[in-house]
Design a protein around this motif. Sequence first.
Motif, PDB file in Angstrom:
ATOM      1  N   CYS A  95       0.978  -1.403  -0.149  1.00  0.00           N
ATOM      2  CA  CYS A  95      -0.117  -0.106  -0.129  1.00  0.00           C
ATOM      3  C   CYS A  95       0.819   1.252   0.014  1.00  0.00           C
ATOM      4  N   GLY A  96       1.765   1.262   0.868  1.00  0.00           N
ATOM      5  CA  GLY A  96       2.668   2.522   0.935  1.00  0.00           C
ATOM      6  C   GLY A  96       3.518   2.543  -0.374  1.00  0.00           C
ATOM      7  N   GLU A  97       4.104   1.553  -0.911  1.00  0.00           N
ATOM      8  CA  GLU A  97       4.923   1.843  -2.018  1.00  0.00           C
ATOM      9  C   GLU A  97       3.952   2.365  -3.229  1.00  0.00           C
ATOM     10  N   LYS A  98       2.777   2.054  -3.388  1.00  0.00           N
ATOM     11  CA  LYS A  98       1.715   2.766  -4.252  1.00  0.00           C
ATOM     12  C   LYS A  98       1.628   4.424  -3.955  1.00  0.00           C
ATOM     13  N   VAL A  99       1.091   4.457  -2.826  1.00  0.00           N
ATOM     14  CA  VAL A  99       0.626   5.884  -2.339  1.00  0.00           C
ATOM     15  C   VAL A  99       1.811   6.556  -2.359  1.00  0.00           C
ATOM     16  N   PHE A 100       2.919   6.199  -1.691  1.00  0.00           N
ATOM     17  CA  PHE A 100       4.254   7.184  -1.554  1.00  0.00           C
ATOM     18  C   PHE A 100       4.776   7.470  -3.016  1.00  0.00           C
ATOM     19  N   ASP A 101       4.611   6.644  -3.967  1.00  0.00           N
ATOM     20  CA  ASP A 101       4.808   6.959  -5.313  1.00  0.00           C
ATOM     21  C   ASP A 101       3.775   7.941  -6.143  1.00  0.00           C
ATOM     22  N   GLY A 102       2.839   8.228  -5.257  1.00  0.00           N
ATOM     23  CA  GLY A 102       1.810   9.175  -6.006  1.00  0.00           C
ATOM     24  C   GLY A 102       0.736   8.289  -6.754  1.00  0.00           C
ATOM     25  N   GLU A 103       0.760   7.155  -6.540  1.00  0.00           N
ATOM     26  CA  GLU A 103      -0.297   6.203  -7.336  1.00  0.00           C
ATOM     27  C   GLU A 103      -1.561   6.299  -6.734  1.00  0.00           C
ATOM     28  N   PRO A 104      -2.673   5.792  -7.330  1.00  0.00           N
ATOM     29  CA  PRO A 104      -3.886   5.559  -6.552  1.00  0.00           C
ATOM     30  C   PRO A 104      -3.833   4.553  -5.532  1.00  0.00           C
ATOM     31  N   VAL A 105      -4.550   4.600  -4.602  1.00  0.00           N
ATOM     32  CA  VAL A 105      -4.617   3.560  -3.471  1.00  0.00           C
ATOM     33  C   VAL A 105      -5.106   2.320  -4.075  1.00  0.00           C
ATOM     34  N   PRO A 106      -4.484   1.096  -3.942  1.00  0.00           N
ATOM     35  CA  PRO A 106      -4.760  -0.208  -4.310  1.00  0.00           C
ATOM     36  C   PRO A 106      -6.174  -0.517  -3.718  1.00  0.00           C
ATOM     37  N   GLU A 107      -6.967  -1.498  -4.388  1.00  0.00           N
ATOM     38  CA  GLU A 107      -8.274  -1.699  -3.723  1.00  0.00           C
ATOM     39  C   GLU A 107      -8.152  -2.345  -2.476  1.00  0.00           C
TER      40      GLU A 107
END
Length: 174
Positions: A153-165
């Motif tokens: 979750c952190g990998e995606k959000v910290f990279d500015g991507e949408p929050v995974p489902e």
Amino acid sequence: MGKFLSILILASALFAGVGIYYLQVYHFYEEVAPVGEGDVQLTSLSSGAPEPVLHEAFSAIDANSSPIRYRACFTTPLSQALLTETYAPYEGAVPLEAPGWFDCFDADMIGAALEDGTALAFLGEENIKYGIDRIVAISADGSGFVWHQINHCGEKVFDGEPVPEDCPAPPQGS
């Protein structure tokens, strides 16, 4: 005049380098005072909640400058067989380097032990801070190590991507 400026530039670069090194390796870290029973926790398979684990010789460091700077070492009399039957394993555990002066935590040794199976990784606490899991590795001899690791979750959000489902919503202001 050119020699003077060259020396001034080199001296400034040297002082800046030494200062940055000191800040990264010493200044921001603080020893964490042991509080007792809750210093080491593992997530229970039955309840899904972190539970205190019997431990001794706890030593830890942390820094406010980053949520992944936490490192700890301890020993436990609990066997790996008991631990695997009781607590949630953690796939993809990768120990992060600690400052050289915190010599009980050797990320290379811990990583090798995880790879060869002489140490097992467990989930200490999921999302101890949003996107950061606390990981606990325990070796066959009872040596234990704790660190924080960015979860998927952190990998995606910290990279500015949408929050995974399958992830909780990030806290406001993140």
